[in-house]
Design a protein around this motif. Structure first.
Motif, PDB file in Angstrom:
ATOM      1  N   ASN A  92       0.753  -1.237   0.048  1.00  0.00           N
ATOM      2  CA  ASN A  92       0.157  -0.032  -0.233  1.00  0.00           C
ATOM      3  C   ASN A  92       0.907   1.218   0.109  1.00  0.00           C
ATOM      4  O   ASN A  92       0.440   2.371   0.372  1.00  0.00           O
ATOM      5  N   THR A  93       2.070   1.116  -0.434  1.00  0.00           N
ATOM      6  CA  THR A  93       3.147   2.279  -0.328  1.00  0.00           C
ATOM      7  C   THR A  93       3.747   2.298  -1.649  1.00  0.00           C
ATOM      8  O   THR A  93       4.510   1.140  -2.197  1.00  0.00           O
ATOM      9  N   GLY A  94       3.998   3.173  -2.272  1.00  0.00           N
ATOM     10  CA  GLY A  94       4.867   3.440  -3.472  1.00  0.00           C
ATOM     11  C   GLY A  94       5.712   4.360  -3.543  1.00  0.00           C
ATOM     12  O   GLY A  94       5.529   5.665  -3.002  1.00  0.00           O
ATOM     13  N   PHE A  95       6.948   4.038  -4.002  1.00  0.00           N
ATOM     14  CA  PHE A  95       8.148   5.186  -4.199  1.00  0.00           C
ATOM     15  C   PHE A  95       9.147   4.623  -4.991  1.00  0.00           C
ATOM     16  O   PHE A  95       9.222   3.619  -5.479  1.00  0.00           O
ATOM     17  N   GLU A  96      10.000   5.550  -5.535  1.00  0.00           N
ATOM     18  CA  GLU A  96      11.245   5.437  -6.086  1.00  0.00           C
ATOM     19  C   GLU A  96      12.524   6.202  -5.219  1.00  0.00           C
ATOM     20  O   GLU A  96      12.379   7.282  -5.026  1.00  0.00           O
ATOM     21  N   ARG A  97      13.439   4.964  -5.117  1.00  0.00           N
ATOM     22  CA  ARG A  97      14.682   5.598  -4.360  1.00  0.00           C
ATOM     23  C   ARG A  97      15.899   5.297  -5.088  1.00  0.00           C
ATOM     24  O   ARG A  97      16.140   4.186  -5.651  1.00  0.00           O
ATOM     25  N   TRP A  98      16.902   6.222  -5.020  1.00  0.00           N
ATOM     26  CA  TRP A  98      18.161   6.029  -5.506  1.00  0.00           C
ATOM     27  C   TRP A  98      19.281   6.278  -4.455  1.00  0.00           C
ATOM     28  O   TRP A  98      19.029   7.288  -3.572  1.00  0.00           O
ATOM     29  N   GLU A  99      20.260   5.496  -4.380  1.00  0.00           N
ATOM     30  CA  GLU A  99      21.395   5.829  -3.484  1.00  0.00           C
ATOM     31  C   GLU A  99      22.938   5.629  -4.181  1.00  0.00           C
ATOM     32  O   GLU A  99      23.041   4.458  -4.980  1.00  0.00           O
ATOM     33  N   ALA A 100      23.768   6.322  -3.548  1.00  0.00           N
ATOM     34  CA  ALA A 100      25.385   5.957  -3.896  1.00  0.00           C
ATOM     35  C   ALA A 100      26.090   5.768  -2.796  1.00  0.00           C
ATOM     36  O   ALA A 100      25.831   6.757  -1.989  1.00  0.00           O
ATOM     37  N   ASP A 101      26.714   5.137  -2.790  1.00  0.00           N
ATOM     38  CA  ASP A 101      27.733   4.843  -1.395  1.00  0.00           C
ATOM     39  C   ASP A 101      29.303   4.617  -1.933  1.00  0.00           C
ATOM     40  O   ASP A 101      29.555   3.725  -2.891  1.00  0.00           O
ATOM     41  N   GLY A 102      30.437   5.073  -1.255  1.00  0.00           N
ATOM     42  CA  GLY A 102      31.699   4.834  -1.564  1.00  0.00           C
ATOM     43  C   GLY A 102      32.327   4.283  -0.136  1.00  0.00           C
ATOM     44  O   GLY A 102      32.285   5.153   0.659  1.00  0.00           O
ATOM     45  N   GLN A 103      33.133   3.367  -0.265  1.00  0.00           N
ATOM     46  CA  GLN A 103      33.765   3.027   0.761  1.00  0.00           C
ATOM     47  C   GLN A 103      35.247   2.563   0.479  1.00  0.00           C
ATOM     48  O   GLN A 103      35.472   1.822  -0.410  1.00  0.00           O
TER      49      GLN A 103
ATOM     50  N   ALA B 296      25.277   9.517  -0.834  1.00  0.00           N
ATOM     51  CA  ALA B 296      24.051  10.370  -0.873  1.00  0.00           C
ATOM     52  C   ALA B 296      22.944   9.173  -1.398  1.00  0.00           C
ATOM     53  O   ALA B 296      23.120   8.300  -1.837  1.00  0.00           O
ATOM     54  N   GLY B 297      21.725   9.840  -1.141  1.00  0.00           N
ATOM     55  CA  GLY B 297      20.583   9.057  -1.530  1.00  0.00           C
ATOM     56  C   GLY B 297      19.408  10.225  -1.429  1.00  0.00           C
ATOM     57  O   GLY B 297      19.309  11.271  -0.956  1.00  0.00           O
ATOM     58  N   PHE B 298      18.370   9.810  -2.397  1.00  0.00           N
ATOM     59  CA  PHE B 298      17.369  10.900  -2.537  1.00  0.00           C
ATOM     60  C   PHE B 298      15.893  10.076  -3.028  1.00  0.00           C
ATOM     61  O   PHE B 298      16.220   8.904  -3.589  1.00  0.00           O
ATOM     62  N   TYR B 299      14.708  10.453  -2.779  1.00  0.00           N
ATOM     63  CA  TYR B 299      13.415   9.823  -3.461  1.00  0.00           C
ATOM     64  C   TYR B 299      13.102  10.790  -4.562  1.00  0.00           C
ATOM     65  O   TYR B 299      13.001  11.898  -4.513  1.00  0.00           O
ATOM     66  N   THR B 300      12.894  10.016  -5.671  1.00  0.00           N
ATOM     67  CA  THR B 300      12.396  10.911  -6.787  1.00  0.00           C
ATOM     68  C   THR B 300      10.730  10.722  -6.917  1.00  0.00           C
ATOM     69  O   THR B 300      10.499  11.345  -7.798  1.00  0.00           O
ATOM     70  N   HIS B 301      10.339   9.826  -6.133  1.00  0.00           N
ATOM     71  CA  HIS B 301       8.954   9.259  -6.290  1.00  0.00           C
ATOM     72  C   HIS B 301       8.381   9.043  -4.846  1.00  0.00           C
ATOM     73  O   HIS B 301       8.910   8.382  -4.217  1.00  0.00           O
ATOM     74  N   LYS B 302       7.131   9.448  -4.364  1.00  0.00           N
ATOM     75  CA  LYS B 302       6.514   9.171  -3.251  1.00  0.00           C
ATOM     76  C   LYS B 302       5.191   9.341  -3.443  1.00  0.00           C
ATOM     77  O   LYS B 302       4.477  10.445  -3.574  1.00  0.00           O
ATOM     78  N   ASP B 303       4.221   8.261  -3.616  1.00  0.00           N
ATOM     79  CA  ASP B 303       2.935   8.179  -3.366  1.00  0.00           C
ATOM     80  C   ASP B 303       2.083   8.920  -2.222  1.00  0.00           C
ATOM     81  O   ASP B 303       2.710   9.057  -1.088  1.00  0.00           O
ATOM     82  N   ASP B 304       1.101   9.460  -2.445  1.00  0.00           N
ATOM     83  CA  ASP B 304       0.491  10.065  -1.251  1.00  0.00           C
ATOM     84  C   ASP B 304       0.219   8.922  -0.243  1.00  0.00           C
ATOM     85  O   ASP B 304      -0.390   7.896  -0.570  1.00  0.00           O
ATOM     86  N   GLY B 305       0.303   9.192   1.108  1.00  0.00           N
ATOM     87  CA  GLY B 305      -0.073   8.282   1.988  1.00  0.00           C
ATOM     88  C   GLY B 305       1.427   7.427   2.245  1.00  0.00           C
ATOM     89  O   GLY B 305       1.463   6.591   3.276  1.00  0.00           O
TER      90      GLY B 305
END
Length: 661
Positions: A502-513, A530-539
């Motif tokens: 019941n939850t929709g989203f789109e997430r991207w992340e990049a990490d370096g170690q 770094a990370g960020f959400y490019t899409h997130k449904d209502d609710g």
């Protein structure tokens, strides 16, 4: 005047000789060709004796000491024939081929001493990444040397540390003056509550000259009123054993002393009397169950192999051992538990599982992580993984504000804890190394978040459970291969309606170690992401990142505290649709406090931490910390700065007792 001139001249001559001798010693290992010696075998004989001088109930809780903590005897002896499987000049594995001992149930005791029995005197460390060797050039700043000519070709070297520290040793050595080859050496030191004297005779030529031909170790362990002394003797490439345990060995590299032989004879006689009486099993059945099977599992870690060819492995951490407690400002006092098991079908296929669990007394929360991996192609790091876990409890105020806004007057919100949600997840994925530089991981992850306090949501007619199901894709890039930096790119897309989501989203992340190891046991650990959400449904109220989260169960990346924000409130991990973070840790065994009198001698490792974060409303958040490790505990002090203002101080404590045993 003449006396002063003569004294000065003698001192200069002595310094010149010291310089020449040590230059040759430092350079000797590089003159030996080890390329043709890979994957070779060297037989070894080990004889040891233990004496319990003083003991109390605390000895039960010390790893590998349970068998002698409540035994009837105070003196024990044992012998082992085995073989070192070598790679170059280093032993990678040891296999026992014959063993006899008077320790009850043939248990292994004081196994931590084994690492001293094959010293790498020309390496950076003498034994298993501990104790800086005086015969390696990069460690010379920590030692002072004096050499005395003995005959035409030999020289006696006396070395002592410039400061008293557990990572340094003192002693003497006999060396060849012309080549710098160490012929024999004696080391005196103390590490991890073990005071020891190690004497070694080196081989004569080639690869053998880099390895000990024989070793003698005298060690004493003291801890809270317990006193155990031990003697070990090893010899490389001895003649094979003959004889059996019941009859006694008839051929040894060195004969037993009268006391050693009497211990074996007394043990053999006692075993024969028990077998003749036929009462051993009946009389000791309760004792075996109560003490050996239950007691040892409670206080000590358990290791076992199973399968027809010992393909299986099981390791269980102590069930009730105060040494596994820890403390941090956010989690309070916590207790950890660890179980590992694996079974190897062949060289390229294996199944393994690991349960990491713990309890936070401050958060009143039990947390666990249970990954199970099936390696279908180990050479390519190809595996299928199923992981189930919890532990990252989510806090979210947006959903609470939405509920309160819609029902502001109809419900009394006092004493309702609506911010906290339990988070249980299941992840199924497969991983494969396309090359030494590129790896790919695909799969699916399902989160089920359930409100801790459901009452308010039910009164408002709102759902108290939220579910997301997201296909995932992870790309790993290693610019210089397996031993260099690792860049990771993660993508998740939760689809509403997929697997009851019941939850929709789109997430991207990049990490370096990158863990960059420096000489003298120093290391720099670096991490950026770094990370960020490019899409997130209502609710879709929840923000949950892969590489930026409140880890209740720390990983094992170098230092458990590296890459974490110790003082950051847990609410900030899920409060922003973007983040940028950076972490830097520098560690060294002899940095600052190690040079202090009295206390400095016990400090094994020191660390400096610097971490920075940018999220919504934090521009930036910075943490700085300093920590050190001793034989008893690790402790670190952290300072926080939020948006240019001081934001508090905190400490973290972890027990290190017997961590390397």
């Amino acid at each position: 005047m003449l006396l002063a001139v003569a004294t000065t001249a003698a001192a200069k001559k002595r310094d010149r000789q010291n310089t020449i001798v040590m230059r040759r010693v430092f350079a000797y290992a590089a003159t030996v060709d080890t390329t043709a010696c890979a994957d070779s075998l060297r037989n070894v004989y080990i004889k040891y004796s233990l004496r319990v001088n003083r003991r109390n109930p605390i000895l039960l809780a010390i790893p590998t000491m349970y068998a002698i903590a409540h035994g009837d005897q105070r003196a024990y002896i044992g012998e082992v024939f085995g073989k070192h499987i070598m790679n170059g000049s280093h032993a990678d594995h040891f296999e026992e081929t014959f063993k006899q001992t008077t320790i009850p149930h043939r248990r292994r005791t004081l196994t931590t001493l084994r690492k001293y029995l094959r010293p790498d005197i020309y390496g950076v460390t003498i034994a298993d990444e501990i104790i800086l060797s005086p015969f390696n050039k990069i460690n010379r700043r920590y030692y002072s040397y004096r050499s005395i000519q003995e005959g035409d070709s030999l020289v006696r070297i006396t070395f002592k540390p410039r400061l008293k520290n557990t990572q340094l040793v003192s002693g003497t050595a006999i060396a060849d003056f012309l080549t710098g080859r160490i012929i024999s050496a004696e080391f005196h030191g103390e590490y991890d509550m073990i005071r020891f004297t190690l004497r070694t005779e080196m081989g004569r030529e080639g690869l053998a000259s880099l390895l000990p031909q024989s070793c003698e170790l005298d060690a004493v362990f003291r801890f809270l009123g317990n006193n155990i002394s031990a003697k070990y003797y090893t010899q490389e490439n001895p003649p094979p054993p003959s004889g059996e345990l019941e009859e006694g060995l008839t051929q040894r590299p060195v004969p037993l002393s009268e006391d050693e032989d009497s211990l074996f004879q007394a043990h053999r006689k006692a075993e024969e009397e028990k077998r003749a009486a036929g009462t051993q099993k009946r009389d000791n059945s309760f004792k075996r169950i109560a003490w050996d099977m239950i007691g040892e599992r409670i206080f000590n870690r358990t290791k076992a192999q199973f399968g027809t060819r010992d393909q299986g492995y099981l390791r269980i951490s102590p069930i009730l051992n105060p040494l596994y407690l820890g403390y941090s400002k956010r989690k309070g006092v916590y207790y950890k538990f660890d179980v590992r098991s694996s079974f190897q079908f062949n060289d390229n296929q294996e199944i393994s599982t690991r349960l990491k669990a713990g309890y936070s007394f401050k958060q009143r929360q039990f947390y666990f992580k249970l990954p199970t991996l099936f390696y279908f192609h180990k050479r390519r790091n190809g595996y299928v993984e199923l992981e189930i876990g919890n532990g990252n409890r989510i806090t979210n105020s947006d959903i609470v504000e939405q509920v309160r806004h819609e029902h502001a007057d109809s419900i009394k919100w006092e004493n309702m804890n609506l911010d906290y949600f339990k988070d249980t997840y299941v992840r199924l994925s497969t991983h494969y190394d396309l090359s030494s530089r590129i790896s790919l991981r695909t799969g699916i992850i399902v989160h089920h978040r359930d409100a801790v306090d459901k009452k308010g949501f039910k009164l408002a007619g709102k759902p108290h459970s939220y579910r997301s199901a997201a296909p995932l894709l992870t790309l790993e890039y290693r610019p210089t291969g397996y031993n260099g930096p690792i860049l990771t790119f993660d993508y998740e897309r939760s689809i509403k309606g997929f697997l009851k989501s019941n939850t929709g989203f789109e997430r991207w992340e990049a990490d370096g170690q990158y863990l960059y190891r420096l000489p003298r046991l120093r290391a720099v650990s670096m991490r950026v992401g770094a990370g960020f959400y490019t899409h997130k449904d209502d609710g879709a109220y929840f923000l949950d990142y892969t590489n930026f989260r409140d880890e209740n169960i720390p990983g094992g990346w170098n230092d458990e505290w590296t890459g974490e924000f110790e003082l950051l409130d847990r609410n900030w991990y899920n409060a922003s649709e973007h983040y940028v973070r950076a972490n830097l840790t520098y560690e060294s065994p002899l940095l600052a406090m190690s040079w202090l009198p009295l206390v400095g001698r016990y400090i094994e490792m020191e660390r400096i931490y610097v971490s920075a974060l940018t999220v919504k409303h934090l521009h930036p958040y910075i943490e700085c910390g300093y920590g050190f490790t001793t034989r008893l505990f690790s402790v670190a002090l952290f300072l926080a700065n939020k948006n240019g203002k001081f934001d508090g101080v905190g400490a973290r404590l972890g027990f290190e007792l017997f961590r390397q045993w």
